[in-house]
Motif scaffolding. Structure first.
Motif, PDB file in Angstrom:
ATOM      1  N   GLU A 189       2.094  -1.585   2.366  1.00  0.00           N
ATOM      2  CA  GLU A 189       2.630  -2.476   3.396  1.00  0.00           C
ATOM      3  C   GLU A 189       4.094  -2.719   3.063  1.00  0.00           C
ATOM      4  OE1 GLU A 189       0.456  -2.538   5.486  1.00  0.00           O
ATOM      5  OE2 GLU A 189      -1.484  -3.289   4.816  1.00  0.00           O
ATOM      6  N   PHE A 190       4.858  -3.184   4.060  1.00  0.00           N
ATOM      7  CA  PHE A 190       6.251  -3.499   3.782  1.00  0.00           C
ATOM      8  C   PHE A 190       6.638  -4.798   4.477  1.00  0.00           C
ATOM      9  CE2 PHE A 190      10.910  -2.968   3.997  1.00  0.00           C
ATOM     10  CZ  PHE A 190      11.137  -2.803   2.629  1.00  0.00           C
ATOM     11  N   GLY A 191       6.942  -5.813   3.671  1.00  0.00           N
ATOM     12  CA  GLY A 191       7.260  -7.114   4.241  1.00  0.00           C
ATOM     13  C   GLY A 191       6.055  -7.754   4.902  1.00  0.00           C
ATOM     14  N   ALA A 192       4.885  -7.249   4.589  1.00  0.00           N
ATOM     15  CA  ALA A 192       3.629  -7.773   5.128  1.00  0.00           C
ATOM     16  C   ALA A 192       2.630  -7.860   3.981  1.00  0.00           C
ATOM     17  CB  ALA A 192       3.093  -6.862   6.233  1.00  0.00           C
ATOM     18  N   THR A 193       1.852  -8.921   3.991  1.00  0.00           N
ATOM     19  CA  THR A 193       0.915  -9.165   2.893  1.00  0.00           C
ATOM     20  C   THR A 193      -0.243  -8.178   2.946  1.00  0.00           C
ATOM     21  OG1 THR A 193       1.458 -11.491   3.197  1.00  0.00           O
ATOM     22  CG2 THR A 193      -0.400 -10.987   1.742  1.00  0.00           C
ATOM     23  N   PRO A 194      -0.518  -7.457   1.862  1.00  0.00           N
ATOM     24  CA  PRO A 194      -1.695  -6.575   1.871  1.00  0.00           C
ATOM     25  C   PRO A 194      -2.980  -7.378   2.065  1.00  0.00           C
ATOM     26  CG  PRO A 194      -0.226  -6.006   0.060  1.00  0.00           C
ATOM     27  CD  PRO A 194       0.275  -7.300   0.635  1.00  0.00           C
ATOM     28  N   TYR A 195      -3.812  -6.924   2.991  1.00  0.00           N
ATOM     29  CA  TYR A 195      -5.151  -7.490   3.125  1.00  0.00           C
ATOM     30  C   TYR A 195      -6.032  -6.777   2.104  1.00  0.00           C
ATOM     31  CZ  TYR A 195      -9.878  -8.293   4.694  1.00  0.00           C
ATOM     32  OH  TYR A 195     -11.208  -8.620   4.703  1.00  0.00           O
ATOM     33  N   ALA A 196      -6.679  -7.553   1.250  1.00  0.00           N
ATOM     34  CA  ALA A 196      -7.457  -6.953   0.161  1.00  0.00           C
ATOM     35  C   ALA A 196      -8.896  -7.468   0.116  1.00  0.00           C
ATOM     36  CB  ALA A 196      -6.753  -7.221  -1.175  1.00  0.00           C
ATOM     37  N   TRP A 204      -6.247   0.116  -7.194  1.00  0.00           N
ATOM     38  CA  TRP A 204      -5.145   0.224  -6.233  1.00  0.00           C
ATOM     39  C   TRP A 204      -3.807   0.587  -6.880  1.00  0.00           C
ATOM     40  CZ3 TRP A 204      -5.267  -3.523  -1.438  1.00  0.00           C
ATOM     41  CH2 TRP A 204      -4.340  -3.098  -0.484  1.00  0.00           C
ATOM     42  N   PRO A 205      -3.380  -0.043  -7.984  1.00  0.00           N
ATOM     43  CA  PRO A 205      -2.081   0.313  -8.577  1.00  0.00           C
ATOM     44  C   PRO A 205      -1.986   1.796  -8.966  1.00  0.00           C
ATOM     45  CG  PRO A 205      -2.804  -1.802  -9.424  1.00  0.00           C
ATOM     46  CD  PRO A 205      -3.965  -1.234  -8.658  1.00  0.00           C
ATOM     47  N   GLN A 206      -3.054   2.346  -9.526  1.00  0.00           N
ATOM     48  CA  GLN A 206      -3.043   3.769  -9.894  1.00  0.00           C
ATOM     49  C   GLN A 206      -2.982   4.651  -8.648  1.00  0.00           C
ATOM     50  OE1 GLN A 206      -2.728   5.393 -12.903  1.00  0.00           O
ATOM     51  NE2 GLN A 206      -2.508   7.183 -11.551  1.00  0.00           N
ATOM     52  N   GLU A 232      13.705   3.372  -0.037  1.00  0.00           N
ATOM     53  CA  GLU A 232      12.870   2.430   0.715  1.00  0.00           C
ATOM     54  C   GLU A 232      11.392   2.675   0.434  1.00  0.00           C
ATOM     55  OE1 GLU A 232      13.822   2.735   4.874  1.00  0.00           O
ATOM     56  OE2 GLU A 232      15.717   1.642   4.659  1.00  0.00           O
ATOM     57  N   VAL A 233      11.004   3.954   0.365  1.00  0.00           N
ATOM     58  CA  VAL A 233       9.609   4.300   0.066  1.00  0.00           C
ATOM     59  C   VAL A 233       9.215   3.738  -1.299  1.00  0.00           C
ATOM     60  CG1 VAL A 233       7.999   6.184  -0.420  1.00  0.00           C
ATOM     61  CG2 VAL A 233       9.593   6.374   1.510  1.00  0.00           C
ATOM     62  N   ALA A 234      10.075   3.933  -2.293  1.00  0.00           N
ATOM     63  CA  ALA A 234       9.796   3.431  -3.647  1.00  0.00           C
ATOM     64  C   ALA A 234       9.630   1.917  -3.638  1.00  0.00           C
ATOM     65  CB  ALA A 234      10.913   3.842  -4.604  1.00  0.00           C
ATOM     66  N   LYS A 235      10.451   1.241  -2.840  1.00  0.00           N
ATOM     67  CA  LYS A 235      10.372  -0.223  -2.741  1.00  0.00           C
ATOM     68  C   LYS A 235       9.035  -0.652  -2.124  1.00  0.00           C
ATOM     69  CE  LYS A 235      13.177  -4.180  -1.396  1.00  0.00           C
ATOM     70  NZ  LYS A 235      13.613  -4.843  -0.170  1.00  0.00           N
ATOM     71  N   GLY A 236       8.622   0.037  -1.055  1.00  0.00           N
ATOM     72  CA  GLY A 236       7.340  -0.270  -0.418  1.00  0.00           C
ATOM     73  C   GLY A 236       6.176  -0.095  -1.378  1.00  0.00           C
ATOM     74  N   LEU A 237       6.196   1.006  -2.129  1.00  0.00           N
ATOM     75  CA  LEU A 237       5.132   1.274  -3.108  1.00  0.00           C
ATOM     76  C   LEU A 237       5.131   0.219  -4.210  1.00  0.00           C
ATOM     77  CD1 LEU A 237       5.604   5.140  -3.396  1.00  0.00           C
ATOM     78  CD2 LEU A 237       3.569   4.018  -2.519  1.00  0.00           C
ATOM     79  N   SER A 238       6.303  -0.108  -4.742  1.00  0.00           N
ATOM     80  CA  SER A 238       6.346  -1.035  -5.883  1.00  0.00           C
ATOM     81  C   SER A 238       6.004  -2.460  -5.453  1.00  0.00           C
ATOM     82  CB  SER A 238       7.708  -0.986  -6.591  1.00  0.00           C
ATOM     83  OG  SER A 238       8.721  -1.496  -5.758  1.00  0.00           O
ATOM     84  N   GLU A 239       6.479  -2.892  -4.279  1.00  0.00           N
ATOM     85  CA  GLU A 239       6.181  -4.261  -3.836  1.00  0.00           C
ATOM     86  C   GLU A 239       4.695  -4.441  -3.534  1.00  0.00           C
ATOM     87  OE1 GLU A 239       8.818  -5.375  -0.653  1.00  0.00           O
ATOM     88  OE2 GLU A 239      10.545  -5.564  -2.005  1.00  0.00           O
ATOM     89  N   THR A 240       4.083  -3.431  -2.910  1.00  0.00           N
ATOM     90  CA  THR A 240       2.637  -3.505  -2.656  1.00  0.00           C
ATOM     91  C   THR A 240       1.885  -3.591  -3.984  1.00  0.00           C
ATOM     92  OG1 THR A 240       2.881  -2.203  -0.618  1.00  0.00           O
ATOM     93  CG2 THR A 240       0.674  -2.374  -1.543  1.00  0.00           C
ATOM     94  N   GLY A 241       2.269  -2.741  -4.933  1.00  0.00           N
ATOM     95  CA  GLY A 241       1.614  -2.726  -6.246  1.00  0.00           C
ATOM     96  C   GLY A 241       1.784  -4.029  -7.006  1.00  0.00           C
ATOM     97  N   GLU A 242       2.978  -4.618  -6.918  1.00  0.00           N
ATOM     98  CA  GLU A 242       3.232  -5.893  -7.610  1.00  0.00           C
ATOM     99  C   GLU A 242       2.349  -6.997  -7.055  1.00  0.00           C
ATOM    100  OE1 GLU A 242       7.430  -6.942  -7.521  1.00  0.00           O
ATOM    101  OE2 GLU A 242       7.929  -4.909  -8.204  1.00  0.00           O
ATOM    102  N   PHE A 243       2.226  -7.049  -5.731  1.00  0.00           N
ATOM    103  CA  PHE A 243       1.399  -8.086  -5.117  1.00  0.00           C
ATOM    104  C   PHE A 243      -0.049  -7.981  -5.596  1.00  0.00           C
ATOM    105  CE2 PHE A 243      -1.631  -9.397  -1.856  1.00  0.00           C
ATOM    106  CZ  PHE A 243      -1.262 -10.715  -1.650  1.00  0.00           C
ATOM    107  N   ILE A 244      -0.593  -6.766  -5.550  1.00  0.00           N
ATOM    108  CA  ILE A 244      -1.986  -6.561  -5.972  1.00  0.00           C
ATOM    109  C   ILE A 244      -2.154  -6.951  -7.447  1.00  0.00           C
ATOM    110  CG2 ILE A 244      -3.757  -4.784  -6.372  1.00  0.00           C
ATOM    111  CD1 ILE A 244      -3.326  -5.656  -3.395  1.00  0.00           C
ATOM    112  N   ALA A 245      -1.210  -6.544  -8.283  1.00  0.00           N
ATOM    113  CA  ALA A 245      -1.275  -6.876  -9.714  1.00  0.00           C
ATOM    114  C   ALA A 245      -1.132  -8.378  -9.945  1.00  0.00           C
ATOM    115  CB  ALA A 245      -0.183  -6.117 -10.474  1.00  0.00           C
ATOM    116  N   ASP A 246      -0.268  -9.041  -9.165  1.00  0.00           N
ATOM    117  CA  ASP A 246      -0.070 -10.487  -9.329  1.00  0.00           C
ATOM    118  C   ASP A 246      -1.317 -11.271  -8.924  1.00  0.00           C
ATOM    119  OD1 ASP A 246       2.465 -10.085 -10.279  1.00  0.00           O
ATOM    120  OD2 ASP A 246       3.512 -10.707  -8.453  1.00  0.00           O
ATOM    121  N   VAL A 247      -1.946 -10.872  -7.824  1.00  0.00           N
ATOM    122  CA  VAL A 247      -3.195 -11.545  -7.432  1.00  0.00           C
ATOM    123  C   VAL A 247      -4.223 -11.367  -8.543  1.00  0.00           C
ATOM    124  CG1 VAL A 247      -5.139 -11.590  -5.802  1.00  0.00           C
ATOM    125  CG2 VAL A 247      -2.814 -11.272  -4.932  1.00  0.00           C
TER     126      VAL A 247
END
Length: 320
Positions: A189-196, A204-206, A232-247
């Motif tokens: 996702e980008f600028g949107a909260t992943p629904y998990a 998911w991170p792997q 931009e692609v790298a940013k989308g991947l890393s931000e999604t991964g960070e959110f999942i890891a933080d939760v």
């Protein structure tokens, strides 16, 4: 958080979103709507492929109209990146020859498709505009695969890949190796909260690292603007991964301390709000995300089925 009871899920969300239809590579296009669910389109030499169909046939008509502004080639393929109703119930509008999905996605439709349909329509009424145009029953794939499937749209190679579990166990991406374009579905996702709510937090991170290994130059995320540079692609991947890891880190910490779900939810929400609270649907996703994460960190390796009743019960427990 305010003490008044929040309106359930996204029932109060009524604002129409502005749609953008843009080309991201030679054959790939993005239909995006300010954080609403996206659709990805591949226009090949002799046919069109649509990935993620919109939530209803009425909404799919707008995708078709925009495709027809740039090509008259037949829409032969619809790809379901996963089983969620908001992604698949528009499929009938395209009149495609084939509806493609992973076997894991097919199995999830068998197991929980009906419940998911009722649950999602209840959560997010605006996203199901023209819900009366949805045919009865499920959207059934006509062809399934495991791991990898290659389609040739003339000379254009399109790979359907399962690169690991994340958003669901059936997640599929659409990859154009010739031009480095990727349609990720809700794995990114980008600028949107992943629904998990149906996710595999530990995997998911792997899976995102597996996506990054393709070295995409452009990417259509499940929600948010199209990403059109490798940066931009790298940013989308890393931000999604960070959110999942933080939760996961916050929930795991609470579980280790013996706290109950309600406490863990409130603490996780408070911890993540400063960093992610501005993302689209943050308030909507967090109760579902934390509940699933708590399940995974305690006793449920696989996601439990959400029903309309379970949704409301969970919401009252966490937001009441």
């Amino acid at each position: 958080m305010s003490q008044e009871t929040k309106k359930f899920a996204s029932q109060a969300d009524l604002e129409e979103k502005k749609v953008t239809f843009s080309q991201i590579s030679e054959h790939a296009w993005a239909y995006t709507a300010e954080g609403d669910p996206n659709t990805g389109i591949i226009i090949g030499d002799d046919a069109v492929l649509v990935a993620d169909t919109q939530a209803t046939p009425a909404m799919a008509q707008d995708v078709i109209r925009r495709i027809r502004e740039v090509t008259d080639k037949p829409i032969k393929y619809v790809v379901l990146t996963h089983y969620h109703a908001v992604r698949v119930l528009g499929a009938s509008a395209y009149g495609a020859d084939h509806i493609l999905a992973s076997q894991d996605t097919y199995d999830l439709i068998v197991e929980r498709g009906e419940q998911d349909k009722a649950s999602e329509i209840g959560r997010f009424p605006r996203l199901f505009a023209g819900v009366e145009t949805v045919p009865p029953g499920m959207t059934w794939p006509t062809m399934t695969f495991t791991g990898k499937m290659t389609l040739w749209l003339g000379k254009v190679e399109v790979q359907l890949l399962q690169l690991g579990r994340g958003h669901t166990k059936g997640d599929t991406v659409v990859w154009l190796p010739g031009e480095g374009a990727l349609l990720s579905g809700d794995l990114v996702e980008f600028g949107a909260t992943p629904y998990a709510g149906d996710a595999y937090f530990k995997d998911w991170p792997q899976t995102l690292k597996n996506l990054a290994a393709l070295k995409p130059k452009a990417l259509v995320p499940g929600r948010g603007v199209a990403l059109t540079t490798p940066e931009e692609v790298a940013k989308g991947l890393s931000e999604t991964g960070e959110f999942i890891a933080d939760v996961y880190a916050n929930v795991q910490k609470g579980v280790s301390a013996g706290k109950d779900l309600n406490t863990i939810y409130k603490e996780t929400f408070a911890a993540l709000k400063p960093k992610y609270g501005h993302w689209v649907i943050f308030d909507h996703c967090m109760p579902f995300d934390v509940t699933r994460c708590y399940d995974e960190a305690t006793q449920y390796a696989d996601p439990r089925i959400w029903t309309a009743e379970r949704d409301i019960e969970m919401w009252k427990t966490l937001e009441g």
